[in-house]
Scaffold this motif. Structure first.
Motif, PDB file in Angstrom:
ATOM      1  N   PRO A  59       0.832  -1.205   0.000  1.00 58.19           N
ATOM      2  CA  PRO A  59       0.000   0.000   0.000  1.00 58.19           C
ATOM      3  C   PRO A  59       0.865   1.253   0.000  1.00 58.19           C
ATOM      4  O   PRO A  59       1.922   1.292   0.644  1.00 58.19           O
ATOM      5  N   VAL A  60       0.408   2.252  -0.737  1.00 55.42           N
ATOM      6  CA  VAL A  60       1.069   3.557  -0.749  1.00 55.42           C
ATOM      7  C   VAL A  60      -0.009   4.599  -0.490  1.00 55.42           C
ATOM      8  O   VAL A  60      -1.096   4.535  -1.069  1.00 55.42           O
ATOM      9  N   GLU A  61       0.299   5.528   0.385  1.00 53.80           N
ATOM     10  CA  GLU A  61      -0.622   6.625   0.673  1.00 53.80           C
ATOM     11  C   GLU A  61       0.021   7.914   0.176  1.00 53.80           C
ATOM     12  O   GLU A  61       1.152   8.228   0.548  1.00 53.80           O
ATOM     13  N   TYR A  62      -0.712   8.630  -0.683  1.00 51.27           N
ATOM     14  CA  TYR A  62      -0.239   9.876  -1.279  1.00 51.27           C
ATOM     15  C   TYR A  62      -0.987  11.053  -0.656  1.00 51.27           C
ATOM     16  O   TYR A  62      -2.198  10.971  -0.449  1.00 51.27           O
ATOM     17  N   HIS A  63      -0.272  12.133  -0.394  1.00 45.51           N
ATOM     18  CA  HIS A  63      -0.864  13.360   0.143  1.00 45.51           C
ATOM     19  C   HIS A  63      -0.441  14.531  -0.747  1.00 45.51           C
ATOM     20  O   HIS A  63       0.745  14.692  -1.023  1.00 45.51           O
ATOM     21  N   VAL A  64      -1.409  15.330  -1.165  1.00 42.97           N
ATOM     22  CA  VAL A  64      -1.145  16.543  -1.942  1.00 42.97           C
ATOM     23  C   VAL A  64      -1.515  17.718  -1.057  1.00 42.97           C
ATOM     24  O   VAL A  64      -2.655  17.821  -0.622  1.00 42.97           O
ATOM     25  N   MET A  65      -0.541  18.566  -0.777  1.00 43.74           N
ATOM     26  CA  MET A  65      -0.806  19.728   0.067  1.00 43.74           C
ATOM     27  C   MET A  65      -0.058  20.942  -0.444  1.00 43.74           C
ATOM     28  O   MET A  65       0.666  20.858  -1.424  1.00 43.74           O
ATOM     29  N   TYR A  66      -0.260  22.034   0.220  1.00 46.27           N
ATOM     30  CA  TYR A  66       0.312  23.311  -0.181  1.00 46.27           C
ATOM     31  C   TYR A  66       1.570  23.597   0.625  1.00 46.27           C
ATOM     32  O   TYR A  66       1.570  23.473   1.853  1.00 46.27           O
ATOM     33  N   SER A  67       2.632  23.998  -0.056  1.00 42.72           N
ATOM     34  CA  SER A  67       3.855  24.415   0.613  1.00 42.72           C
ATOM     35  C   SER A  67       3.821  25.929   0.791  1.00 42.72           C
ATOM     36  O   SER A  67       3.861  26.676  -0.190  1.00 42.72           O
ATOM     37  N   ILE A  68       3.749  26.367   2.028  1.00 35.60           N
ATOM     38  CA  ILE A  68       3.743  27.797   2.312  1.00 35.60           C
ATOM     39  C   ILE A  68       5.075  28.408   1.881  1.00 35.60           C
ATOM     40  O   ILE A  68       5.118  29.490   1.301  1.00 35.60           O
ATOM     41  N   SER A  69       6.164  27.706   2.130  1.00 37.08           N
ATOM     42  CA  SER A  69       7.495  28.233   1.818  1.00 37.08           C
ATOM     43  C   SER A  69       7.717  28.448   0.330  1.00 37.08           C
ATOM     44  O   SER A  69       8.327  29.431  -0.074  1.00 37.08           O
ATOM     45  N   TYR A  70       7.240  27.517  -0.492  1.00 33.23           N
ATOM     46  CA  TYR A  70       7.481  27.579  -1.929  1.00 33.23           C
ATOM     47  C   TYR A  70       6.302  28.142  -2.713  1.00 33.23           C
ATOM     48  O   TYR A  70       6.438  28.487  -3.883  1.00 33.23           O
ATOM     49  N   GLY A  71       5.119  28.182  -2.107  1.00 32.54           N
ATOM     50  CA  GLY A  71       3.939  28.648  -2.825  1.00 32.54           C
ATOM     51  C   GLY A  71       3.559  27.710  -3.956  1.00 32.54           C
ATOM     52  O   GLY A  71       3.095  28.136  -5.011  1.00 32.54           O
ATOM     53  N   THR A  72       3.759  26.418  -3.724  1.00 33.60           N
ATOM     54  CA  THR A  72       3.489  25.391  -4.742  1.00 33.60           C
ATOM     55  C   THR A  72       2.849  24.175  -4.076  1.00 33.60           C
ATOM     56  O   THR A  72       2.923  24.012  -2.864  1.00 33.60           O
ATOM     57  N   PRO A  73       2.262  23.297  -4.889  1.00 34.40           N
ATOM     58  CA  PRO A  73       1.801  22.023  -4.325  1.00 34.40           C
ATOM     59  C   PRO A  73       3.002  21.134  -4.001  1.00 34.40           C
ATOM     60  O   PRO A  73       4.067  21.276  -4.613  1.00 34.40           O
ATOM     61  N   ILE A  74       2.832  20.249  -3.035  1.00 35.51           N
ATOM     62  CA  ILE A  74       3.841  19.230  -2.756  1.00 35.51           C
ATOM     63  C   ILE A  74       3.147  17.876  -2.654  1.00 35.51           C
ATOM     64  O   ILE A  74       1.966  17.790  -2.337  1.00 35.51           O
ATOM     65  N   LEU A  75       3.907  16.842  -2.969  1.00 41.66           N
ATOM     66  CA  LEU A  75       3.404  15.477  -2.928  1.00 41.66           C
ATOM     67  C   LEU A  75       4.227  14.695  -1.913  1.00 41.66           C
ATOM     68  O   LEU A  75       5.452  14.603  -2.033  1.00 41.66           O
ATOM     69  N   CYS A  76       3.543  14.167  -0.904  1.00 41.57           N
ATOM     70  CA  CYS A  76       4.176  13.326   0.115  1.00 41.57           C
ATOM     71  C   CYS A  76       3.603  11.921   0.001  1.00 41.57           C
ATOM     72  O   CYS A  76       2.458  11.743  -0.425  1.00 41.57           O
ATOM     73  N   LEU A  77       4.380  10.929   0.386  1.00 37.62           N
ATOM     74  CA  LEU A  77       3.891   9.558   0.337  1.00 37.62           C
ATOM     75  C   LEU A  77       4.561   8.715   1.404  1.00 37.62           C
ATOM     76  O   LEU A  77       5.658   9.034   1.858  1.00 37.62           O
TER      77      LEU A  77
END
Length: 166
Positions: A59-77
């Protein structure tokens, strides 16, 4: 290129609405109080690595959230074995068919999840703004466009039907 929190939030809400229509498994997480920067998307799926001896599928769990520092989306897993223990960064690299080299530590690295404050592997956002500017500046939904590019790197399936949002 940076995106605003409001743009990020609008894009993931559109993404979630279409996910519901497609019976896809994306889930939007919103706090009860409308705190900025704490709304994010998650998806769980199984991958079948060809070169990982211990499990047939993981199983892999993916999270898409906002990076305040970069002002971009980030993908964590994160990924784990059937007994519940997390795979190490090196084990997950192997499952994703990455070759270990010097750049891997700056591309897919372990960081604390910006909201949950626990270790996750993260596609480092330092080049995301450049990618957004060069490839997706005219996209109507930059999250879909960006995920269509970075998702396959970490074996994240993004249904082609999401492209109608772009």
């Amino acid at each position: 290129m940076q995106i605003t929190w409001e743009t990020f939030k609008r894009c993931i809400e559109e993404f979630q609405d279409l996910s519901n229509e497609l019976n896809d498994t994306w889930i939007i997480h919103k706090p009860e109080t409308e705190e900025n920067f704490t709304t994010y998307l998650t998806k769980k799926q199984f991958i079948t690595p060809k070169n990982f001896e211990e499990e047939s599928s993981i199983p892999v769990e993916y999270h898409v959230m906002y990076s305040i520092s970069y002002g971009t989306p980030i993908l964590c897993l994160n990924s784990w074995r059937n007994d519940g223990t997390l795979l190490t960064m090196e084990e997950l690299w192997k499952c994703l068919n990455f070759t270990e080299d010097e750049d891997m530590y700056s591309t897919l690295t372990q960081m604390d999840h910006p909201i949950l404050q626990r270790p996750f592997l993260t596609l480092h956002p330092c080049r995301t703004g450049e990618i957004l500017e060069n490839m997706f500046k005219d996209s109507r939904n930059i999250i879909v466009s960006w995920l269509s590019l970075v998702g396959p790197i970490v074996k994240l399936d993004v249904d082609l039907n999401y492209m109608k949002l772009t």
